[in-house]
Design a protein around this motif. Structure first.
Motif, PDB file in Angstrom:
ATOM      1  N   GLY A  48       0.776  -1.232   0.000  1.00  0.00           N
ATOM      2  CA  GLY A  48       0.000   0.000   0.000  1.00  0.00           C
ATOM      3  C   GLY A  48       0.807   1.282   0.000  1.00  0.00           C
ATOM      4  N   ASN A  87      -2.720  -9.149   7.974  1.00  0.00           N
ATOM      5  CA  ASN A  87      -4.096  -8.690   8.237  1.00  0.00           C
ATOM      6  C   ASN A  87      -4.098  -7.465   9.154  1.00  0.00           C
ATOM      7  N   LEU A  94      -6.001   0.498   6.213  1.00  0.00           N
ATOM      8  CA  LEU A  94      -7.380   0.706   5.754  1.00  0.00           C
ATOM      9  C   LEU A  94      -8.102   1.703   6.651  1.00  0.00           C
ATOM     10  N   SER A 100      -6.290   0.899   0.472  1.00  0.00           N
ATOM     11  CA  SER A 100      -7.172  -0.270   0.557  1.00  0.00           C
ATOM     12  C   SER A 100      -6.376  -1.524   0.239  1.00  0.00           C
ATOM     13  N   PRO A 101      -6.702  -2.645   0.899  1.00  0.00           N
ATOM     14  CA  PRO A 101      -5.913  -3.871   0.689  1.00  0.00           C
ATOM     15  C   PRO A 101      -6.111  -4.445  -0.705  1.00  0.00           C
ATOM     16  N   SER A 103      -7.312  -6.813  -3.727  1.00  0.00           N
ATOM     17  CA  SER A 103      -8.641  -7.402  -3.931  1.00  0.00           C
ATOM     18  C   SER A 103      -8.631  -8.885  -3.581  1.00  0.00           C
TER      19      SER A 103
END
Lengths: 142, 422
Positions: A48, A87, A94, A100-101, A103
């Protein structure tokens, strides 16, 4: 003696092929103008830091199914972190509104389909899953 | 009048961002990503005298309570195109401030100029310490809550309304980020008694962070002024009216010590983190420099060690805060030698009140915490933590005082929580 040699060679070749088949590579769609990426550039996209490829085109990173061996292997090789850490990392990014992580998909088939059809997609697959619609841009050192 | 107009305009901006989200959601669902987080947390505070709160924006509780740590939040990320996006985050939790608009923790529009520069406008988290942008998301960090000694006091400026710019780039084998922001914020914050409303203006913040492999370091700075404060100086003014400077030359100087208008508050922070997937070390140190005697200069920090052999991380944390000047003068200032003895005696009788006012916001304590963090499922984490806080005489301002302790106190707070993301 000859028979033993043939067997040993066969076992060695099978071991090499197996290793090659299960090796992870990073790929983009065939229509993507990127031909290769460094490990740092892949970290930039998958963690990210940047939302684009080095050429400025928006990147759409794709993840394998949560808990899959490929996902665990990829993040260990990329940043030496397990999936739980990844995670938590993405929860931080996030909910801080930074990024955003990658897809997620319900099945690997859907992920591979997206990889083939989108010029912006980037993903990690087993070497055995690479076909003509994909372009390998990075191989992890064995 | 200007303040009312400013508040009105700010609320219109949030509503505009919120309505943008609603319209986007209605017409292009693929543009909008919805996510959420929640914590169901229980605490047990074993003190009858002191109420516990995780930070100064949350009401204090004694005994057994779900209120301080339980929270639920929802976030919408709206991507208009590659350059423009918006983020709205609503967080519902127990808090002192009862304005509905303040359940919106984050609501900003962002413009990405290129891969290095991002500009935001709206309400944002103030990025001056490690957990500043995700402190409500229990799933995202190790402890039951951020250490109160370090995070409690600066929580008053944890959000601001304004604009910021982020610069980021790869540097060597690592990644550098620099952020500058400007804005203002309202806060309802706890005192040892009731709550006060405070308005911080001219907030200027800057932060710099660098991450490489297992290491991360950061430095931050914040400068602000208080321009509204709900506790008045009326009593001091009444005394001054009764004893003018001809009798009490030190009076105006004493008033100035308590007056907040134009007084600067500055925060300097440093932090580092090492995480090799088995061992985790994180530490931050902060210094608050205040021109206002009611808010003393303080130094605070923590160091936390975590061992993470499998899905369980065991951790221990030591955190502390204390004023850098222990004894601020409680002198009432110069009294004219011509003043009658009874006047001088009356003025001197105010000395305990001055001392009490100065001590009311004094914080001096340290906490030792141990705990464990279980990853039960990929999106669910359970945490158990026990905090033992030792609070010095006249250093209770991180707690609500139910009954005045006569001496230093040791308080144990036990916490158990479940933390989700969805």
């Amino acid at each position: 003696m000859r028979l033993l040699s043939i067997r040993l060679i066969s076992i060695f070749m099978f071991a090499c092929l197996s290793h090659s088949a299960y090796a992870l590579v990073v790929v983009v769609g065939k229509n993507n103008s990127i031909n290769s990426l460094s490990k740092t550039q892949i970290i930039d996209i998958y963690m990210g830091r940047y939302s684009t490829f080095p050429n400025g085109i928006v990147a759409k990173p794709l993840d394998r199914i949560a808990g899959s061996p490929e996902k665990q292997q990829f993040y260990q090789a990329l940043v030496n972190k397990n999936e739980a850490k990844i995670n938590a990392y993405w929860a931080r990014l996030l909910f801080s509104g930074r990024a955003s992580p990658p897809s997620n998909f319900a099945t690997d088939t859907e992920m591979l389909e997206e990889l083939r059809s989108s010029a912006q997609a980037i993903g990690y697959v087993l070497e055995s899953e690479v076909d003509d619609s994909m372009k390998v841009v990075y191989r992890f050192e064995k | 009048m200007l303040k009312t107009l400013s508040t009105y305009l700010r609320e219109r901006i949030y509503l505009l961002i919120l309505s943008t989200f609603c319209v986007s959601g209605a017409f292009a669902n693929d543009m909008v990503k919805l996510n959420g987080f929640a914590t169901l947390g229980a605490i047990y505070n074993d003190s009858d005298d002191l109420g516990f709160h995780p930070n100064l924006k949350i009401p204090a509780r004694g005994g057994f309570s779900f209120a301080p740590d339980s929270v639920i939040g929802a976030q919408a990320n709206i991507e208009f195109n590659a350059q423009w996006d918006a983020v709205v985050q609503a967080v519902f939790r127990d808090k002192l401030d009862n304005k509905a608009i303040n359940y919106i923790d984050v609501a900003f529009l962002r413009y990405r100029l290129n891969s290095s520069f991002e500009f935001r406008v709206g309400r944002m988290n103030t990025d001056i310490y490690f957990l500043s942008e995700y402190k409500s998301v229990g799933y995202a960090y190790l402890w039951a809550r951020p250490p109160a000694e370090f995070y409690g006091k600066v929580s008053a400026v944890s959000q601001f309304e304004g604009a910021d710019v982020l610069y980021k780039r790869s540097l060597g084998r690592g990644f550098l980020q620099a952020k500058f922001g400007y804005g203002e914020t309202d806060a309802a914050i706890a005192t040892t008694g009731s709550a006060v409303d405070i308005h911080f203006t001219n907030i200027l913040m800057a932060s710099l962070s660098y991450q490489q492999d297992e290491w991360q370091i950061r430095a931050s700075f914040l400068d602000t002024k208080v321009d509204e404060f709900s506790a008045s100086l009326e009593e001091v003014d009444q005394v001054l009216a009764f004893f003018p400077p001809s009798v009490w030359p030190g009076g105006p100087a004493l008033r100035d010590r308590f007056d907040f208008i134009g007084k600067k508050q500055q925060f300097y922070g440093l932090g580092f983190q090492y995480d090799n997937d088995l061992w985790l070390v994180q530490s931050e140190i902060g210094f608050i420099d205040s021109q206002w005697d009611i808010e003393r200069d303080t130094i605070s920090g923590y160091i936390s060690l975590g061992y993470q052999p499998d899905n369980i991380t065991y951790f221990a944390t030591l955190s502390a805060i204390e004023p850098t000047e222990n004894n601020l003068s409680d002198s009432i200032g110069e009294i004219s030698p011509d003043a009658p003895a009874v006047v001088a005696a009356t003025l001197q009788s105010f000395r305990p009140l001055i001392s009490e006012a100065l001590n009311r916001n004094r914080i001096k304590q340290h906490t030792f915490s141990v705990g464990a963090n279980w990853q039960l499922y990929p999106s669910l984490v359970a945490k158990l933590q026990i905090d033992c806080s030792v609070i010095a005489d006249n250093g209770f301002a991180l707690w609500q005082i139910y009954s005045e302790p006569s001496t230093s106190q040791t308080v144990n707070v036990s916490s158990l929580s479940l933390n989700w993301i969805f």
